[in-house]
Scaffold this motif. Sequence first.
Motif, mmCIF file in Angstrom:
data_model
loop_
_atom_site.group_PDB
_atom_site.id
_atom_site.type_symbol
_atom_site.label_atom_id
_atom_site.label_comp_id
_atom_site.label_asym_id
_atom_site.label_seq_id
_atom_site.Cartn_x
_atom_site.Cartn_y
_atom_site.Cartn_z
ATOM 1 N N ARG A 233 1.302 -10.330 -3.216
ATOM 2 C CA ARG A 233 0.012 -9.659 -3.248
ATOM 3 C C ARG A 233 -0.770 -10.126 -4.459
ATOM 4 O O ARG A 233 -0.298 -10.020 -5.588
ATOM 5 N N THR B 163 2.875 1.184 -8.259
ATOM 6 C CA THR B 163 2.658 2.424 -9.001
ATOM 7 C C THR B 163 3.984 3.125 -9.276
ATOM 8 O O THR B 163 4.247 3.578 -10.404
ATOM 9 N N GLY C 82 0.804 -1.222 0.000
ATOM 10 C CA GLY C 82 0.000 0.000 0.000
ATOM 11 C C GLY C 82 0.834 1.269 0.000
ATOM 12 O O GLY C 82 0.299 2.374 -0.049
ATOM 13 N N LYS D 268 4.306 1.001 -4.095
ATOM 14 C CA LYS D 268 5.453 0.354 -4.730
ATOM 15 C C LYS D 268 5.213 0.068 -6.215
ATOM 16 O O LYS D 268 6.013 0.457 -7.064
HETATM 17 N N1 LIG Z 1 -2.284 10.395 -4.366
HETATM 18 C C1 LIG Z 1 -1.319 9.511 -4.571
HETATM 19 N N2 LIG Z 1 -1.606 8.215 -4.598
HETATM 20 C C2 LIG Z 1 -0.617 7.322 -4.813
HETATM 21 C C3 LIG Z 1 0.722 7.759 -5.012
HETATM 22 N N3 LIG Z 1 1.488 6.652 -5.195
HETATM 23 C C4 LIG Z 1 0.641 5.588 -5.114
HETATM 24 N N4 LIG Z 1 -0.634 5.994 -4.876
HETATM 25 C C5 LIG Z 1 -1.833 5.166 -4.683
HETATM 26 O O1 LIG Z 1 -1.627 4.300 -3.576
HETATM 27 C C6 LIG Z 1 -2.326 3.093 -3.752
HETATM 28 C C7 LIG Z 1 -1.397 1.907 -3.527
HETATM 29 O O2 LIG Z 1 -0.444 1.840 -4.571
HETATM 30 P P1 LIG Z 1 0.296 0.512 -5.023
HETATM 31 O O3 LIG Z 1 1.290 0.910 -6.031
HETATM 32 O O4 LIG Z 1 -0.688 -0.536 -5.421
HETATM 33 O O5 LIG Z 1 0.996 0.118 -3.657
HETATM 34 P P2 LIG Z 1 1.891 -1.192 -3.331
HETATM 35 O O6 LIG Z 1 1.004 -2.096 -2.544
HETATM 36 O O7 LIG Z 1 3.000 -0.674 -2.492
HETATM 37 O O8 LIG Z 1 2.336 -1.776 -4.603
HETATM 38 C C8 LIG Z 1 -2.909 3.148 -5.154
HETATM 39 O O9 LIG Z 1 -4.256 3.492 -5.071
HETATM 40 C C9 LIG Z 1 -2.105 4.241 -5.829
HETATM 41 O O10 LIG Z 1 -2.835 4.888 -6.850
HETATM 42 C C10 LIG Z 1 1.012 9.162 -4.977
HETATM 43 O O11 LIG Z 1 2.153 9.647 -5.114
HETATM 44 N N5 LIG Z 1 -0.048 9.995 -4.763
#
Ligand SMILES: Nc1nc2c(ncn2[C@@H]2O[C@H](COP(=O)(O)OP(=O)(O)O)[C@@H](O)[C@H]2O)c(=O)[nH]1
Length: 443
Positions: free
Chosen positions: A140, A115, A110, A113
Amino acid sequence: MFEALTQRLSKIFSALGNKGRLSEKDIDEGLRQIRLALLEADVNFKVVKSFLTNVKEQALTAKILESLTPAQQIVKIVNEELVNILGKEHNPLIVAGRPPSIAMLVGLQGSGKTTTTAKLALLLKSSGQRPLLVAADTQRPAAVDQLVTLGKQLDIPVSSGNEKEKPLAICRRALKQAQEMGATWVIIDTQGRLHIDEVMMRELVHLKDEIRPSEVLLIVDAMTGQDAVNTAEEFNKNVGLTGLILTKMDGDARGGAALSIKSVTGVPVKFIGTGEKASALEPFYPERLASRILGMGDVLTLIEKAEEAFDAQSTKQLEKKIKSAELNLEDFLLQLRQIKKMGSLNQLVELLPGFSKIASGISESGSEDRLRKIESIILSMTVDERRNPAIIGGSRRRRIARGSGTTPGDVNQMLNQFTQMKKLAKMAATGKLPKNLMDTLRR
Ligand SMILES: Nc1nc2c(ncn2[C@@H]2O[C@H](COP(=O)(O)OP(=O)(O)O)[C@@H](O)[C@H]2O)c(=O)[nH]1
Ligand SMILES: [Mg+2]
């Protein structure tokens, strides 16, 4: 981002700005307010403490720039210290000796990462690199699909395996693929957990040891405040990090994480994420963030220019002359030239104590052209005439006009204006200028 902190700081600075001279008590009160503002923004208390110690020390020992007001002086010092705690300079990505360079992105679930993996690849691609994405988060559900989809949207190749494969096997295959396609960067999305977890750390260390990335970047959610700082410490201790990427800086985060994380962990912030879109990733520049936080980029630019163009000593002498109305046309010429070096007149009016009132008088009656005219008139005078304009009578006036390509009327007007300005400047410098006049001059 940082709106609340920025607002509080500008209030503090404008309160200081109303005072002509700052007593030590004023400075202490200002620092106390800054301390509260930083703590409220969730900046680590140890960072706040050393920050304020440094600011105070600077305030007491720094070279005082005569052309700055005391409040501007404090803004300057606070800005410098902010830049210091943010990590001084920009840290670019470490490139491997031989391509492809490998960046391994790690972090909690979350944090952003997946993204950010895509964002980083896009940024590299737009700077002429050839990135390959690797979907190695088999932990995940749907993380692989998420990255594959992002890759398609951005037209960036993705190497992926299935969920039963080990991350290391996926990465090895990806590296081979990178060689074949001539990729210059391999960006790996690794597995995360909801919390710091020993198994996760062990697997990441294993992966790192095997594939030897030049970058191990921790993705941290800036909105989690001090938790983000703790997470970074843990990951750095266990896995070893080369850099940090702070995500969700666009949120209403109080900003403390961004301000403390480098000082606490010693790991530099390399990028910040500022939105959900793939293009919302910026290289991190401490100076830019500091001036964003201070909310006074313009003032800082002016301070910089003042430092460049102004010799504190001569300004001091000039102020003395202005006060005693000894100002002559030689000083005037010198000052005109320094002001010209600094760019737009109007902008500078607020900056230069005393003399700025003269500049505003000029900028009101005309622009650059008018300045050039004044300059050439003064240049056509003898040294005696410049030092003692009172000796300029009718015949001298005609000679000066001929020499400068102006009319005796122009010379006369310039001399009258100068006398007027001298009077006004003296009144302004000694604080005797009526308030309404002061306001007119400032405009
Ligand atoms: N507002 C905003 N949302 C972000 C940013 N980076 C990621 N997100 C959001 O955070 C959520 C989790 O991102 P994700 O990449 O799936 O996280 P992971 O679990 O670490 O891979 C998603 O809804 C993304 O769109 C950012 O810089 N700004
Ligand atoms: Mg993910």
